[in-house]
Motif scaffolding. Structure first.
Motif, PDB file in Angstrom:
ATOM      1  N   LYS A   1      19.498  59.254 -19.084  1.00  9.04           N
ATOM      2  CA  LYS A   1      19.121  59.157 -20.514  1.00  9.04           C
ATOM      3  C   LYS A   1      17.801  59.690 -20.533  1.00  9.04           C
ATOM      4  CE  LYS A   1      16.689  55.048 -19.607  1.00  9.04           C
ATOM      5  NZ  LYS A   1      17.020  54.516 -18.394  1.00  9.04           N
TER       6      LYS A   1
ATOM      7  N   GLU B   1      17.625  63.663 -21.681  1.00 11.59           N
ATOM      8  CA  GLU B   1      18.025  64.028 -22.670  1.00 11.59           C
ATOM      9  C   GLU B   1      16.838  64.848 -23.574  1.00 11.59           C
ATOM     10  OE1 GLU B   1      16.260  60.708 -25.453  1.00 11.59           O
ATOM     11  OE2 GLU B   1      17.598  60.195 -23.896  1.00 11.59           O
TER      12      GLU B   1
ATOM     13  N   ASP C   1      14.849  64.580 -26.320  1.00 14.23           N
ATOM     14  CA  ASP C   1      14.446  63.867 -27.456  1.00 14.23           C
ATOM     15  C   ASP C   1      13.447  64.287 -27.769  1.00 14.23           C
ATOM     16  OD1 ASP C   1      13.626  62.504 -24.790  1.00 14.23           O
ATOM     17  OD2 ASP C   1      15.249  61.055 -25.591  1.00 14.23           O
TER      18      ASP C   1
ATOM     19  N   HIS D   1      22.959  56.875 -23.688  1.00 18.22           N
ATOM     20  CA  HIS D   1      21.423  56.703 -23.945  1.00 18.22           C
ATOM     21  C   HIS D   1      21.184  54.973 -23.979  1.00 18.22           C
ATOM     22  CE1 HIS D   1      17.986  57.670 -26.802  1.00 18.22           C
ATOM     23  NE2 HIS D   1      17.498  57.770 -25.620  1.00 18.22           N
TER      24      HIS D   1
ATOM     25  N   ASP E   1      14.729  56.247 -29.030  1.00 16.51           N
ATOM     26  CA  ASP E   1      13.756  57.002 -28.779  1.00 16.51           C
ATOM     27  C   ASP E   1      12.748  57.008 -30.079  1.00 16.51           C
ATOM     28  OD1 ASP E   1      15.122  59.738 -26.890  1.00 16.51           O
ATOM     29  OD2 ASP E   1      14.299  57.597 -26.189  1.00 16.51           O
TER      30      ASP E   1
ATOM     31  N   HIS F   1       7.002  60.760 -26.940  1.00 17.82           N
ATOM     32  CA  HIS F   1       7.952  59.741 -27.623  1.00 17.82           C
ATOM     33  C   HIS F   1       7.960  58.594 -26.828  1.00 17.82           C
ATOM     34  CE1 HIS F   1      10.858  60.986 -24.868  1.00 17.82           C
ATOM     35  NE2 HIS F   1      11.682  59.914 -25.223  1.00 17.82           N
TER      36      HIS F   1
ATOM     37  N   HIS G   1      10.492  56.036 -25.145  1.00 19.29           N
ATOM     38  CA  HIS G   1      11.997  55.397 -24.937  1.00 19.29           C
ATOM     39  C   HIS G   1      11.918  54.068 -24.676  1.00 19.29           C
ATOM     40  CE1 HIS G   1      16.128  55.562 -23.378  1.00 19.29           C
ATOM     41  NE2 HIS G   1      15.679  54.484 -22.513  1.00 19.29           N
TER      42      HIS G   1
END
Ligand SMILES: [Zn+2]
Length: 494
Positions: A105, A108, A110, A367, A371, A447, A449
């Motif tokens: 995940k 990714e 994001d 995922h 996020d 970000h 997670h």
């Protein structure tokens, strides 16, 4: 207070202007980036590997045995030494979750991204939206660092109050030494306080009763001066109606609510819906008890209920006898377990999705968290009381990350942090700062997670029924509340 406010507003405006300017530049850069976006990040080979493990005062087997049983959690350490054991244990449990996927995940894309990655062409049209969001984030970030409000509940001590803003016990102790009256706080009383830019307590307002208010203002490093306000005034109950124009705070302020009331309302409502989704023209109504002196508003008041209609849905926050706000059903609004590990809700840049397919390889890559789009350095707060299970770092995966355990069943995980503020084994209180968000590990932009696990299984943090989300009120209190809520619903029709 008003001087402070005005100065602050001016400072804020300056900063907001700066943010608009940076935002515009940023949008342009984003456009360029999108043009070249080849999702290269997604196709990076997996090479997860613990580079460095910090803060392990307890040896991990000890943490395992004292803190958890069904514990896949410690295994997401993902060091190559551990990997075989992880897979084996996973198989033994016959679970479909593979901790390799847990890793994935973090591969990714994001990002900072404003949901534009699919339609980079429309950037000019979207630019305004981008700017709005940036502004909003900046605006919120400023407020997060500066203003706090809290309503005392049973069992609270003064240090619990200040801890809402991450202040250490030493700070409350210092103030108590000078003003021992603060040891006698009572449920229902309200506090409103401001921290300066270095995070020091600058101003504290204690609403002792409707007739009395005490203000403590920092005079020097160690001294606070006190002001006691007592009033001969009239209180009137009023219904105010308005429409959203600008942010919710601005809209409420234009109806004459003061910072404390606004802070309380936004705090009460923030977990019900994302305030960022409010649109210009959305209607709201509030029931407020306001203080008048010679027919003029003194600026003091108490909001008893608010109703907001947005996106075709109705949201309420109604105050109970204990001074706190609940939704119409009498459920606490984020009391025992906050929905987000942040002081305010943030935009979701990538949702929880157990069946997500990798856009390039087509393989299923779950995922396991959400996020949340927050700028680097945003304080992450414990959503509930718990114990720090792990603080670690993965250069090619989760980056700096923290695992908290809450009771036997629950865990929360925070990745891509810039800094951890806790150590493994340490207990944390709800609302305590545990880390600062960042962009470490495999991450394409600042970000957080955030994962929520029940018995080791990741669930959607945004929809899971939070533990203790039912009423915290006693039977009698709750009965009174439901009557109030009914009345509020009637008088606040939109
Ligand atoms: Zn993620």
């Amino acid at each position: 207070m008003y001087h402070i406010k005005l100065a602050r507003d001016r400072r804020k405006k300056k900063r907001i202007k700066f943010v608009i300017f940076s935002g515009a530049i940023f949008s342009i850069l984003l456009g360029v980036l999108l043009t070249f976006n080849d999702t290269s990040d997604e196709s990076l080979p997996k090479n997860d590997h613990v580079f460095e493990t910090e803060y392990h005062p307890l040896d991990s087997s000890h943490v395992n045995s004292t803190l958890s049983h069904s514990n896949n959690l410690n295994e997401d350490d993902m060091s190559s030494d551990n990997k075989d054991r992880i897979i084996q244990e996973t198989d033994n449990k016959n679970t479909t979750l593979s901790y390799d996927d847990l890793d994935n995940k973090d591969d990714e894309v994001d990002q900072v991204d404003l949901g534009l990655s699919d339609n980079g062409q429309e950037l000019p049209e979207e630019a305004n939206k981008v700017l709005d969001e940036l502004l909003d984030v900046a605006d919120q970030a400023l407020r997060i660092r500066e203003q706090f409000s809290y309503t005392v509940v049973n069992g609270d001590s003064f240090s619990d109050v200040l801890q809402q803003s991450g202040l250490l016990k030493e700070v409350s102790d210092d103030l108590l030494k000078q003003y021992s009256e603060l040891a006698n706080i009572k449920p229902g009383q309200q506090f409103y306080w401001i921290l300066d830019r270095d995070g020091n307590l600058e101003y504290l307002n204690w609403l002792v009763s409707l007739k009395e208010e005490r203000i403590y203002e920092r005079e020097s490093e160690v001294k606070f001066k006190r002001l006691i306000l007592e009033k001969e005034t009239i209180w009137k109950k009023e219904i105010l109606k308005g429409k959203i124009n600008g942010s919710l705070s601005q809209s409420l302020s234009s109806l004459g609510l003061n910072s404390r009331q606004i802070a309380q309302l936004t705090k009460a409502l923030q977990w019900q819906f994302n305030m960022r989704n409010l649109r210009k023209g959305d209607k709201f109504a509030i029931s407020v008890n306001r203080e008048y002196l010679d027919n003029k508003l003194t600026g003091q008041g108490n909001v008893e209920a608010i109703h907001i209609k947005t996106g075709g849905k109705n949201y309420y926050a109604v105050q109970a006898n204990n001074g706190r706000y609940y939704n119409k059903q009498g459920e606490t609004l984020g009391k025992t377990f906050s929905r987000y590990p942040l002081l305010r809700a943030a935009r979701v840049s990538s949702p929880f999705n157990p069946r997500r397919r990798h856009p390039v390889t087509g393989r299923v890559r779950p995922h396991n968290g959400v996020d949340l789009s927050v700028s680097s350095g945003t304080p992450i707060i414990a959503p509930s009381d718990g114990t720090v299970e792990k603080v670690a770092y993965q250069a090619n995966g989760a980056g700096r990350y923290v695992v908290l355990r809450h009771g036997r069943e629950y865990q929360t995980v925070y990745m891509h942090l810039s800094r951890a503020l806790v150590k493994a084994g340490q207990s944390v209180k709800k609302g305590q700062r545990i880390a600062l968000s960042g962009n470490t590990g495999r991450s394409t932009g600042p970000h957080l997670h955030y994962e929520f696990r029940i018995n080791g299984r990741p669930v959607n943090p945004l929809t899971v029924k939070l533990p203790g989300s039912s009423s915290q009120m006693g039977t009698k209190e709750r009965k009174d509340f439901l009557v109030r809520a009914k009345e509020a619903e009637k008088s606040l029709k939109l």
